[in-house]
Design a protein around this motif. Structure first.
Motif, mmCIF file in Angstrom:
data_model
loop_
_atom_site.group_PDB
_atom_site.id
_atom_site.type_symbol
_atom_site.label_atom_id
_atom_site.label_comp_id
_atom_site.label_asym_id
_atom_site.label_seq_id
_atom_site.Cartn_x
_atom_site.Cartn_y
_atom_site.Cartn_z
ATOM 1 N N SER A 132 18.202 -9.108 -13.687
ATOM 2 C CA SER A 132 18.600 -7.719 -13.905
ATOM 3 C C SER A 132 19.768 -7.319 -13.011
ATOM 4 O O SER A 132 20.635 -6.542 -13.428
ATOM 5 C CB SER A 132 17.405 -6.791 -13.654
ATOM 6 O OG SER A 132 17.013 -6.834 -12.289
ATOM 7 N N ARG A 133 19.816 -7.873 -11.813
ATOM 8 C CA ARG A 133 20.943 -7.551 -10.930
ATOM 9 C C ARG A 133 22.247 -8.157 -11.443
ATOM 10 O O ARG A 133 23.327 -7.590 -11.234
ATOM 11 C CB ARG A 133 20.646 -8.053 -9.522
ATOM 12 C CG ARG A 133 19.434 -7.412 -8.885
ATOM 13 C CD ARG A 133 19.656 -5.943 -8.620
ATOM 14 N NE ARG A 133 20.580 -5.740 -7.513
ATOM 15 C CZ ARG A 133 21.011 -4.545 -7.108
ATOM 16 N NH1 ARG A 133 20.603 -3.455 -7.735
ATOM 17 N NH2 ARG A 133 21.848 -4.440 -6.100
ATOM 18 N N PRO A 184 22.252 0.286 -24.369
ATOM 19 C CA PRO A 184 20.893 0.764 -24.691
ATOM 20 C C PRO A 184 19.806 0.178 -23.783
ATOM 21 O O PRO A 184 18.768 0.812 -23.584
ATOM 22 C CB PRO A 184 20.702 0.328 -26.149
ATOM 23 C CG PRO A 184 22.075 0.198 -26.698
ATOM 24 C CD PRO A 184 22.897 -0.305 -25.559
ATOM 25 N N LEU A 185 20.046 -1.010 -23.238
ATOM 26 C CA LEU A 185 19.043 -1.644 -22.375
ATOM 27 C C LEU A 185 19.231 -1.301 -20.897
ATOM 28 O O LEU A 185 18.449 -1.768 -20.060
ATOM 29 C CB LEU A 185 19.100 -3.171 -22.539
ATOM 30 C CG LEU A 185 18.836 -3.724 -23.932
ATOM 31 C CD1 LEU A 185 19.023 -5.227 -23.943
ATOM 32 C CD2 LEU A 185 17.439 -3.351 -24.401
ATOM 33 N N ARG A 186 20.245 -0.532 -20.594
ATOM 34 C CA ARG A 186 20.547 -0.257 -19.190
ATOM 35 C C ARG A 186 19.410 0.464 -18.463
ATOM 36 O O ARG A 186 19.082 0.102 -17.324
ATOM 37 C CB ARG A 186 21.847 0.549 -19.088
ATOM 38 C CG ARG A 186 22.262 0.864 -17.657
ATOM 39 C CD ARG A 186 23.573 1.625 -17.610
ATOM 40 N NE ARG A 186 23.863 2.064 -16.257
ATOM 41 C CZ ARG A 186 24.403 1.306 -15.315
ATOM 42 N NH1 ARG A 186 24.722 0.056 -15.575
ATOM 43 N NH2 ARG A 186 24.623 1.797 -14.108
ATOM 44 N N PRO A 187 18.751 1.511 -19.016
ATOM 45 C CA PRO A 187 17.646 2.155 -18.269
ATOM 46 C C PRO A 187 16.491 1.202 -17.970
ATOM 47 O O PRO A 187 15.956 1.211 -16.849
ATOM 48 C CB PRO A 187 17.215 3.298 -19.199
ATOM 49 C CG PRO A 187 18.400 3.573 -20.038
ATOM 50 C CD PRO A 187 19.041 2.244 -20.261
ATOM 51 N N MET A 188 16.137 0.351 -18.933
ATOM 52 C CA MET A 188 15.038 -0.579 -18.697
ATOM 53 C C MET A 188 15.425 -1.630 -17.649
ATOM 54 O O MET A 188 14.619 -1.995 -16.786
ATOM 55 C CB MET A 188 14.648 -1.250 -20.011
ATOM 56 C CG MET A 188 13.436 -2.170 -19.898
ATOM 57 S SD MET A 188 12.964 -2.873 -21.481
ATOM 58 C CE MET A 188 14.421 -3.852 -21.862
ATOM 59 N N ALA A 217 15.148 -3.619 -12.017
ATOM 60 C CA ALA A 217 15.798 -3.910 -10.740
ATOM 61 C C ALA A 217 15.216 -3.050 -9.618
ATOM 62 O O ALA A 217 15.070 -3.501 -8.477
ATOM 63 C CB ALA A 217 17.304 -3.684 -10.859
ATOM 64 N N PHE A 218 14.851 -1.791 -9.932
ATOM 65 C CA PHE A 218 14.275 -0.919 -8.906
ATOM 66 C C PHE A 218 12.906 -1.411 -8.452
ATOM 67 O O PHE A 218 12.480 -1.119 -7.328
ATOM 68 C CB PHE A 218 14.170 0.513 -9.449
ATOM 69 C CG PHE A 218 13.615 1.489 -8.454
ATOM 70 C CD1 PHE A 218 14.375 1.924 -7.381
ATOM 71 C CD2 PHE A 218 12.315 1.973 -8.593
ATOM 72 C CE1 PHE A 218 13.857 2.823 -6.460
ATOM 73 C CE2 PHE A 218 11.796 2.867 -7.677
ATOM 74 C CZ PHE A 218 12.572 3.296 -6.606
ATOM 75 N N SER A 219 12.214 -2.150 -9.310
ATOM 76 C CA SER A 219 10.904 -2.678 -8.906
ATOM 77 C C SER A 219 11.020 -3.721 -7.799
ATOM 78 O O SER A 219 10.026 -4.023 -7.130
ATOM 79 C CB SER A 219 10.192 -3.292 -10.118
ATOM 80 O OG SER A 219 10.909 -4.416 -10.607
ATOM 81 N N GLY A 220 12.206 -4.276 -7.595
ATOM 82 C CA GLY A 220 12.420 -5.199 -6.491
ATOM 83 C C GLY A 220 13.119 -4.583 -5.306
ATOM 84 O O GLY A 220 13.507 -5.308 -4.378
ATOM 85 N N HIS A 221 13.271 -3.264 -5.308
ATOM 86 C CA HIS A 221 13.921 -2.571 -4.195
ATOM 87 C C HIS A 221 13.010 -2.547 -2.975
ATOM 88 O O HIS A 221 11.776 -2.612 -3.095
ATOM 89 C CB HIS A 221 14.310 -1.154 -4.617
ATOM 90 C CG HIS A 221 15.321 -0.510 -3.735
ATOM 91 N ND1 HIS A 221 14.978 0.207 -2.599
ATOM 92 C CD2 HIS A 221 16.675 -0.489 -3.806
ATOM 93 C CE1 HIS A 221 16.080 0.659 -2.026
ATOM 94 N NE2 HIS A 221 17.114 0.253 -2.732
ATOM 95 N N ALA A 222 13.613 -2.438 -1.809
ATOM 96 C CA ALA A 222 12.827 -2.456 -0.568
ATOM 97 C C ALA A 222 12.046 -1.167 -0.361
ATOM 98 O O ALA A 222 10.950 -1.186 0.228
ATOM 99 C CB ALA A 222 13.753 -2.702 0.627
ATOM 100 N N LEU A 223 12.579 -0.043 -0.815
ATOM 101 C CA LEU A 223 11.944 1.252 -0.535
ATOM 102 C C LEU A 223 10.552 1.379 -1.155
ATOM 103 O O LEU A 223 9.590 1.746 -0.447
ATOM 104 C CB LEU A 223 12.863 2.374 -1.018
ATOM 105 C CG LEU A 223 12.481 3.799 -0.595
ATOM 106 C CD1 LEU A 223 12.499 3.907 0.922
ATOM 107 C CD2 LEU A 223 13.447 4.805 -1.211
ATOM 108 N N PRO A 224 10.326 1.091 -2.444
ATOM 109 C CA PRO A 224 8.959 1.220 -2.977
ATOM 110 C C PRO A 224 7.982 0.234 -2.354
ATOM 111 O O PRO A 224 6.804 0.562 -2.173
ATOM 112 C CB PRO A 224 9.145 0.972 -4.480
ATOM 113 C CG PRO A 224 10.417 0.252 -4.611
ATOM 114 C CD PRO A 224 11.285 0.737 -3.513
#
Length: 296
Positions: A245-246, A125-129, A134-141
């Protein structure tokens, strides 16, 4: 004559060699010698029949023994190990025991904490959050957001900070990708990298690119922006949660995240030591936008 035969029969009965358990001692030795001579003759015939093959085998054996003597830790071709190597494995050093124990603890804890790996795990249940964090620390954004802010910025001070931030992001991206390619450590669940991970060159596990980028960005923003105390605490908490998160997603070990944090601090210190001033940043922007003045 009949008397001698009658006297010999009790003598044969009283002889212990005639008992069944001692019958093998009465067997002649001719068969064994003849069999041995037959084997020896067969060996001589095979030796005379294939002298070239034996010479080739002897040459190969001498060559292998010479190669094994030159390479101290070489393993024989048949898969067996030398007695010295077995003794070294049975008596490892204290440092080897400590390193292997720490690696085993790291792998075990990382696998236990990977609760968001599958869709049916305990943390499903917590996987999407967790994935969004984790995506907030991605290089692309971060790269796209820095370029967008740099394109819309009009102040020299803002452009100076954004250019240095862009260089710091590129430095972090290339350094982490190079170390990962050099070490090539797989994650605790050995999951294949996704499309976004391949875009950011985050293919392997060590070190954690998201953790390094989060620490570097948080330290950069805290040093060059005037923020209130709650926002500063939130930035520190965000960097820590990105690394966690990773691990929850099963992408990295705990040691990967720890080394990523240390590498992020190192990148921040390096960028601060070679900080580009406003004139250098304007020169880089002019070169990047192809609007530089012709040389006189």
């Amino acid at each position: 004559m009949p008397g001698t035969q009658t006297r010999s029969r009790p003598r044969d009965r009283n002889n212990v060699l005639n008992r069944p358990e001692f019958m093998s001692l009465n067997q002649p030795v001719r068969r064994e010698t003849s069999a041995g001579e037959g084997r020896a003759g067969a060996a001589r015939r095979t030796a005379t029949r294939r002298p070239s093959q034996q010479d080739d085998a002897a040459a190969r054996g001498s060559r292998d023994s010479s190669e094994g003597a030159t390479s101290g830790d070489a393993v024989p071709k048949d898969g067996s190990r030398w007695p010295e190597q077995d003794c070294m494995q049975l008596n490892p050093s204290f440092r080897g025991i400590a390193i292997n124990s720490l690696l085993a603890i790291d792998i075990s804890l990382s696998r236990r904490l990977g609760v968001c790996v599958g869709a049916r795990g305990p943390g499903a249940p917590l996987r999407p959050m967790v994935a969004l964090l984790a995506f907030s620390g991605h290089a692309l954004p971060w790269l796209c957001g820095t370029l967008l802010c740099l394109w819309r910025s009009n102040s020299l001070a803002g452009q100076e900070v954004l250019v240095n931030l862009l260089l710091a992001l590129l430095l972090d991206l290339m350094t982490v990708a190079g170390v990962q390619k050099l070490v090539q450590r797989r994650g605790p669940w050995d999951a294949p990298p996704g499309f976004l991970d391949r875009v950011a060159l985050d293919v392997y596990s060590f070190p954690a690119a998201h953790a390094s980028r989060a620490v570097m960005v948080s330290r950069f923003l805290l040093n060059h922006l005037v923020l209130a105390v709650p926002l500063r605490i939130l930035l520190y908490l965000w960097a820590f949660l990105v690394g966690v998160s990773r691990v929850l997603l099963g992408k990295h070990h705990l040691s990967d995240v720890g080394c990523g944090f240390a590498l992020g601090f190192l990148h921040f210190s390096l960028v601060e030591s070679v900080w580009l001033d406003s004139a250098a940043c304007q020169a880089l922007l002019a070169i990047g936008s192809l609007h530089w003045a012709p040389l006189v």
